[in-house]
Design a protein around this motif. Structure first.
Motif, PDB file in Angstrom:
ATOM      1  N   UNK A 127      -0.433 -19.743  -8.271  1.00 29.85           N
ATOM      2  CA  UNK A 127       0.900 -19.957  -8.062  1.00 29.85           C
ATOM      3  C   UNK A 127       1.627 -19.003  -7.438  1.00 29.85           C
ATOM      4  N   UNK A 128       2.146 -18.967  -5.975  1.00 33.24           N
ATOM      5  CA  UNK A 128       2.747 -18.043  -5.404  1.00 33.24           C
ATOM      6  C   UNK A 128       4.335 -18.232  -5.810  1.00 33.24           C
ATOM      7  N   UNK A 129       5.036 -17.035  -5.741  1.00 30.78           N
ATOM      8  CA  UNK A 129       6.179 -17.094  -6.283  1.00 30.78           C
ATOM      9  C   UNK A 129       7.362 -16.143  -5.551  1.00 30.78           C
ATOM     10  N   UNK A 130       8.538 -16.363  -5.296  1.00 26.40           N
ATOM     11  CA  UNK A 130       9.455 -15.688  -4.751  1.00 26.40           C
ATOM     12  C   UNK A 130       9.424 -15.549  -3.133  1.00 26.40           C
ATOM     13  N   UNK A 131       9.594 -14.394  -2.707  1.00 23.56           N
ATOM     14  CA  UNK A 131       9.736 -14.162  -1.333  1.00 23.56           C
ATOM     15  C   UNK A 131       8.464 -13.268  -0.976  1.00 23.56           C
ATOM     16  N   UNK A 132       7.783 -14.136   0.066  1.00 22.94           N
ATOM     17  CA  UNK A 132       6.326 -13.433   0.512  1.00 22.94           C
ATOM     18  C   UNK A 132       6.164 -12.547   1.625  1.00 22.94           C
ATOM     19  N   UNK A 133       5.645 -11.600   1.686  1.00 23.41           N
ATOM     20  CA  UNK A 133       5.629 -10.688   2.829  1.00 23.41           C
ATOM     21  C   UNK A 133       4.076 -10.678   3.078  1.00 23.41           C
ATOM     22  N   UNK A 134       3.718  -9.970   4.348  1.00 19.41           N
ATOM     23  CA  UNK A 134       2.196  -9.793   4.539  1.00 19.41           C
ATOM     24  C   UNK A 134       1.670  -8.952   3.628  1.00 19.41           C
ATOM     25  N   UNK A 135       2.367  -7.945   3.096  1.00 25.95           N
ATOM     26  CA  UNK A 135       1.466  -7.030   2.076  1.00 25.95           C
ATOM     27  C   UNK A 135       1.536  -8.108   0.893  1.00 25.95           C
ATOM     28  N   UNK A 136       2.326  -8.594   0.157  1.00 24.16           N
ATOM     29  CA  UNK A 136       2.044  -9.553  -0.976  1.00 24.16           C
ATOM     30  C   UNK A 136       0.972 -10.719  -0.671  1.00 24.16           C
ATOM     31  N   UNK A 137       0.844 -11.411   0.497  1.00 23.50           N
ATOM     32  CA  UNK A 137       0.041 -12.441   0.554  1.00 23.50           C
ATOM     33  C   UNK A 137      -1.552 -11.842   0.630  1.00 23.50           C
ATOM     34  N   UNK A 138      -1.498 -10.475   1.534  1.00 22.83           N
ATOM     35  CA  UNK A 138      -2.951  -9.722   1.451  1.00 22.83           C
ATOM     36  C   UNK A 138      -3.167  -9.365  -0.042  1.00 22.83           C
ATOM     37  N   UNK A 139      -2.330  -8.953  -0.699  1.00 24.81           N
ATOM     38  CA  UNK A 139      -2.797  -8.288  -2.007  1.00 24.81           C
ATOM     39  C   UNK A 139      -3.130  -9.282  -3.056  1.00 24.81           C
ATOM     40  N   UNK A 140      -2.320 -10.451  -2.897  1.00 26.66           N
ATOM     41  CA  UNK A 140      -2.812 -11.753  -3.792  1.00 26.66           C
ATOM     42  C   UNK A 140      -3.874 -12.475  -3.294  1.00 26.66           C
ATOM     43  N   UNK A 141      -4.175 -12.474  -1.927  1.00 20.15           N
ATOM     44  CA  UNK A 141      -5.458 -13.131  -1.533  1.00 20.15           C
ATOM     45  C   UNK A 141      -6.532 -12.525  -1.756  1.00 20.15           C
ATOM     46  N   UNK A 142      -6.435 -11.311  -1.948  1.00 21.24           N
ATOM     47  CA  UNK A 142      -7.796 -10.236  -2.163  1.00 21.24           C
ATOM     48  C   UNK A 142      -7.856 -10.410  -3.605  1.00 21.24           C
ATOM     49  N   UNK A 195      -1.334 -15.518  11.490  1.00 26.21           N
ATOM     50  CA  UNK A 195      -2.771 -15.645  12.298  1.00 26.21           C
ATOM     51  C   UNK A 195      -3.552 -14.735  12.207  1.00 26.21           C
ATOM     52  N   UNK A 196      -2.960 -13.272  11.985  1.00 26.50           N
ATOM     53  CA  UNK A 196      -4.046 -12.149  12.036  1.00 26.50           C
ATOM     54  C   UNK A 196      -4.639 -12.060  10.562  1.00 26.50           C
ATOM     55  N   UNK A 197      -4.121 -12.521   9.533  1.00 30.29           N
ATOM     56  CA  UNK A 197      -4.486 -12.387   8.248  1.00 30.29           C
ATOM     57  C   UNK A 197      -5.081 -13.693   7.759  1.00 30.29           C
ATOM     58  N   UNK A 198      -6.255 -14.000   7.703  1.00 33.66           N
ATOM     59  CA  UNK A 198      -6.998 -15.059   7.047  1.00 33.66           C
ATOM     60  C   UNK A 198      -8.277 -15.042   6.486  1.00 33.66           C
ATOM     61  N   UNK A 199      -8.363 -15.348   5.242  1.00 37.78           N
ATOM     62  CA  UNK A 199      -9.339 -15.209   4.479  1.00 37.78           C
ATOM     63  C   UNK A 199     -10.126 -16.452   4.093  1.00 37.78           C
ATOM     64  N   UNK A 223       3.409 -13.496  -8.507  1.00 38.52           N
ATOM     65  CA  UNK A 223       2.004 -14.487  -8.132  1.00 38.52           C
ATOM     66  C   UNK A 223       1.352 -14.605  -9.480  1.00 38.52           C
ATOM     67  N   UNK A 224       0.970 -15.658  -9.966  1.00 39.55           N
ATOM     68  CA  UNK A 224       0.294 -15.911 -11.384  1.00 39.55           C
ATOM     69  C   UNK A 224      -1.134 -16.550 -10.809  1.00 39.55           C
ATOM     70  N   UNK A 225      -2.104 -15.997 -11.484  1.00 37.57           N
ATOM     71  CA  UNK A 225      -3.489 -16.518 -11.177  1.00 37.57           C
ATOM     72  C   UNK A 225      -3.947 -16.890 -12.650  1.00 37.57           C
ATOM     73  N   UNK A 226      -4.496 -18.236 -12.659  1.00 41.18           N
ATOM     74  CA  UNK A 226      -5.124 -18.551 -14.054  1.00 41.18           C
ATOM     75  C   UNK A 226      -6.215 -19.571 -13.992  1.00 41.18           C
ATOM     76  N   UNK A 227      -7.050 -19.737 -14.825  1.00 42.16           N
ATOM     77  CA  UNK A 227      -8.095 -20.689 -14.872  1.00 42.16           C
ATOM     78  C   UNK A 227      -7.641 -21.938 -15.674  1.00 42.16           C
TER      79      UNK A 227
END
Length: 124
Positions: A15-30, A62-66, A1-5
């Motif tokens: 920019x999300x990349x590759x294979x996403x898991x709940x842990x990766x989505x949670x970490x990136x979203x935070x 459904x369980x993880x929404x921010x 995952x890349x984050x830029x302004x």
């Protein structure tokens, strides 16, 4: 995952990349939420065009929404570009449906998403 302004367009680009898991989505979203709380970005381009696989069940989705937290922190507009994998559209639609916020649009391609954000930035 890349984050830029994106200075030129004045939006946060995730920019999300590759294979996403709940842990990766949670970490990136935070990370995105922390940046939003610090800088109060009005525009976010959520780019999933580089995602190759979603390893999240529908229950995990459904369980993880921010989304609501992003908008509470100051976000006004979110353009979500679908991932080019079978679960990409359903994942986006599930996330947007529970957000309850009218200022999210989903897109199949990056170009129209970026153009929509440019247009709303001119109007706000």
């Amino acid at each position: 995952m890349l984050i830029s302004f994106d200075e030129l367009n004045q939006w946060l680009h995730v920019e999300w990349r590759g294979q996403l898991t709940l842990d990766l989505v949670r970490e990136g979203s935070e990370k995105v939420l922390a940046l939003e709380r610090k800088h109060h970005y009005k525009l976010l381009l959520n780019d999933n065009t580089q995602v190759t696989e979603f390893n999240l069940t529908e229950e995990e989705q459904r369980s993880y929404q921010i989304m609501h937290l992003l908008f509470e922190a100051g976000l006004h507009y979110l353009a979500w570009v679908y991932a080019p994998v079978p679960q990409g559209q359903s994942y986006a639609e599930n996330s947007v449906a529970v957000a309850g916020w009218p200022l999210i649009l989903t897109f199949e391609e990056y170009g129209p998403a970026a153009e929509w954000l440019r247009q709303v930035s001119l109007q706000s």
